[in-house]
Enzyme design. Structure first.
Site, PDB file in Angstrom:
ATOM      1  CD  GLN A 250     101.059 -52.075 -73.009  1.00 40.06           C
ATOM      2  OE1 GLN A 250     100.850 -52.689 -74.049  1.00 40.06           O
ATOM      3  NE2 GLN A 250     102.004 -51.149 -72.914  1.00 40.06           N
ATOM      4  CG  HIS A 253      98.038 -51.067 -77.589  1.00 42.04           C
ATOM      5  ND1 HIS A 253      98.699 -51.076 -78.788  1.00 42.04           N
ATOM      6  CD2 HIS A 253      98.997 -51.168 -76.632  1.00 42.04           C
ATOM      7  CE1 HIS A 253     100.005 -51.167 -78.583  1.00 42.04           C
ATOM      8  NE2 HIS A 253     100.214 -51.218 -77.288  1.00 42.04           N
ATOM      9  CD  GLU A 318     100.223 -58.784 -76.495  1.00 44.24           C
ATOM     10  OE1 GLU A 318     100.891 -58.452 -77.489  1.00 44.24           O
ATOM     11  OE2 GLU A 318      99.125 -58.242 -76.209  1.00 44.24           O
ATOM     12  CG  HIS A 319     102.253 -57.155 -72.904  1.00 48.11           C
ATOM     13  ND1 HIS A 319     101.184 -56.666 -73.628  1.00 48.11           N
ATOM     14  CD2 HIS A 319     103.307 -57.178 -73.750  1.00 48.11           C
ATOM     15  CE1 HIS A 319     101.583 -56.379 -74.858  1.00 48.11           C
ATOM     16  NE2 HIS A 319     102.860 -56.688 -74.958  1.00 48.11           N
ATOM     17  CG  ASP A 352     104.729 -52.593 -76.220  1.00 46.48           C
ATOM     18  OD1 ASP A 352     104.747 -53.823 -76.379  1.00 46.48           O
ATOM     19  OD2 ASP A 352     103.741 -51.977 -75.758  1.00 46.48           O
ATOM     20  CG  HIS A 412     104.887 -97.382 -96.093  1.00 50.57           C
ATOM     21  ND1 HIS A 412     103.814 -97.061 -96.880  1.00 50.57           N
ATOM     22  CD2 HIS A 412     105.241 -96.240 -95.434  1.00 50.57           C
ATOM     23  CE1 HIS A 412     103.520 -95.777 -96.722  1.00 50.57           C
ATOM     24  NE2 HIS A 412     104.364 -95.253 -95.843  1.00 50.57           N
TER      25      HIS A 412
END
Length: 427
Positions: A250, A253, A318-319, A352, A412
């Site tokens: 990862q 990336h 995230e992961h 992914d 109202h």
């Protein structure tokens, strides 16, 4: 006790970078808003050296992209899309319309209504992330979105055939070869050649994420995705080789992708740095992954499983990959994560690319309050009410009148009072 054996770059340095991105993005959005297609074309030439006759691909151009792929490549894309479609259909089936009579003559309900138009951004400047087409275009189509527009930047000076094929097979109604902030702005604001959409989804670099942030409100978005994050949790039942493979897998990336290792095994924690160096020496993407690990990698040592959960929820990655004696313990006890990958047999790469869960996930601790992209993100749950009888209108109206009086809302109150006068039975 929780020990941070390796820490990441200070937050202040990251904030300075974010400030620079904000200013650049604001200028591009403002320019596209003023000058439309002319600004879009200028930025495309400036950033991507891409100046086609039309950014929208014709049917012939799409067919040529599909034809350039092998049967194996097309079959692999179709396999991945079938997994994503199957899980998305199951998720959609969990969203049901409801209607209930809460009081005699009072009907309340909600309907699940797909968004009318969605723009799906598929990153492709550095890596051609064709999987993002499955995750966004296909999921939007399963949700029932009528108009799905897909956009990706050029790759090596042309539309990437695999990305275009994935967009086409996923069901995109319009396909554009355009990237960056200019693509997000064109989809959100509209130009002479881009009809605006109601929502923009998909991952991207820091500039794309910031464009979505600044345009949110004018359009809907899925979430604001920062750099890819991974957290690997392992104990003595795992080993350094597989842990490091998952961290670096990862980290490649981007140079700002956090990769965190969390363990309660001191021997395993001690083994990680040397194994990192060994694998970086043979990893083709080491130029990126090594910088990410140097600046954003972390090693955290805990004493107990409870501390592992505590620290994992604080990180809210995230992961989160769990390779422990009892990975289901983390499914039962963790609350802050984008997606969990349980046991050594699975990994983030499966999620992914192919296994069927969506890979557009919350980053920068936003997993504390949101999940990732799924069918439900494309669907509005809209309520309705229907009062069937005079008696029901009067019953609700009398309560409403008094409550409005407490708040001082005279208009109202009159909305309730006029119905009481009209529908209340008199002796």
């Amino acid at each position: 006790m929780i020990q941070h054996l390796k820490t990441a770059k200070p937050v202040a340095a990251q904030a300075e970078i974010a400030s620079q991105v904000r200013d650049v993005v604001a200028d591009i959005i403002a320019n596209v808003g003023r000058r439309g297609d002319a600004a879009v074309r200028e930025y495309s030439k400036q950033f991507d050296q891409w100046d086609p006759v039309s950014f929208r691909l014709s049917d012939e151009e799409i067919a040529a992209c599909v034809a350039s792929l092998s049967e194996q490549e097309i079959g692999d894309i179709k396999f991945a899309q079938e997994q994503v479609r199957r899980f998305a259909q199951v998720q959609k089936a969990a969203l049901v319309d409801v209607e209930v009579e809460t009081l005699p003559g009072v009907i309340l309900g909600h309907k699940n209504i797909p968004v009318n138009s969605v723009g799906c951004y598929i990153p492709g400047g550095k890596y051609p992330l064709l999987a993002s087409a499955h995750m966004s275009v296909l999921t939007a189509k399963v949700a029932g979105v009528k108009r799905v527009v897909a956009a990706a930047p050029p790759f090596d000076g042309r539309p990437h055939p695999a990305i275009v094929t994935a967009m086409y097979l996923a069901g995109a109604d319009e396909i554009y070869c355009l990237g960056g902030v200019q693509a997000i702005a064109a989809l959100a604001l509209g130009t002479d050649t881009f009809a605006p959409v109601d929502m923009v989804v998909g991952p991207g670099n820091a500039y794309v994420a910031e464009a979505k942030r600044q345009l949110y409100g004018k359009i809907g978005i899925d979430l604001i995705a920062g750099p890819t994050e991974t957290l690997v949790i392992a104990d003595e039942t795992s080993d350094a080789e597989i842990v490091v493979a998952d961290l670096l897998g990862q980290a490649e990336h981007g140079v700002n992708s956090p990769a965190v290792f969390l363990t309660n095994c001191a021997a395993l924690a001690d083994a990680i740095p040397a194994e990192i160096e060994r694998q970086l020496a043979v990893l083709p993407t080491a130029a990126v992954a090594s910088v990410a690990w140097r600046d954003y990698g972390e090693i955290i040592l805990c004493d107990t499983v409870e501390e592992l959960v505590q620290e994992a929820d604080r990180i809210a990655s995230e992961h989160v990959q769990v390779m422990t004696r009892d990975p289901l313990y983390f499914l039962e006890h963790m609350t802050n994560y984008g997606a969990l990958f349980l046991g050594e047999r699975t990994n983030v790469s499966y999620g992914d690319k192919v296994i069927g869960t969506n890979h557009t996930l919350p980053t920068t601790k936003s997993a504390r309050y949101t999940g990732g992209l799924w069918v439900g993100k494309f669907i509005k749950t809209c309520t309705y009410q229907h009062v069937l009888t005079d008696e029901a209108s009067v019953l609700v109206g009398e309560y409403c009148s008094r409550l409005c009086g407490m708040e001082g809302f005279a208009g109202h109150k009159e909305q309730a009072d006029i119905r009481i006068r009209r529908y209340k039975k008199t002796a």
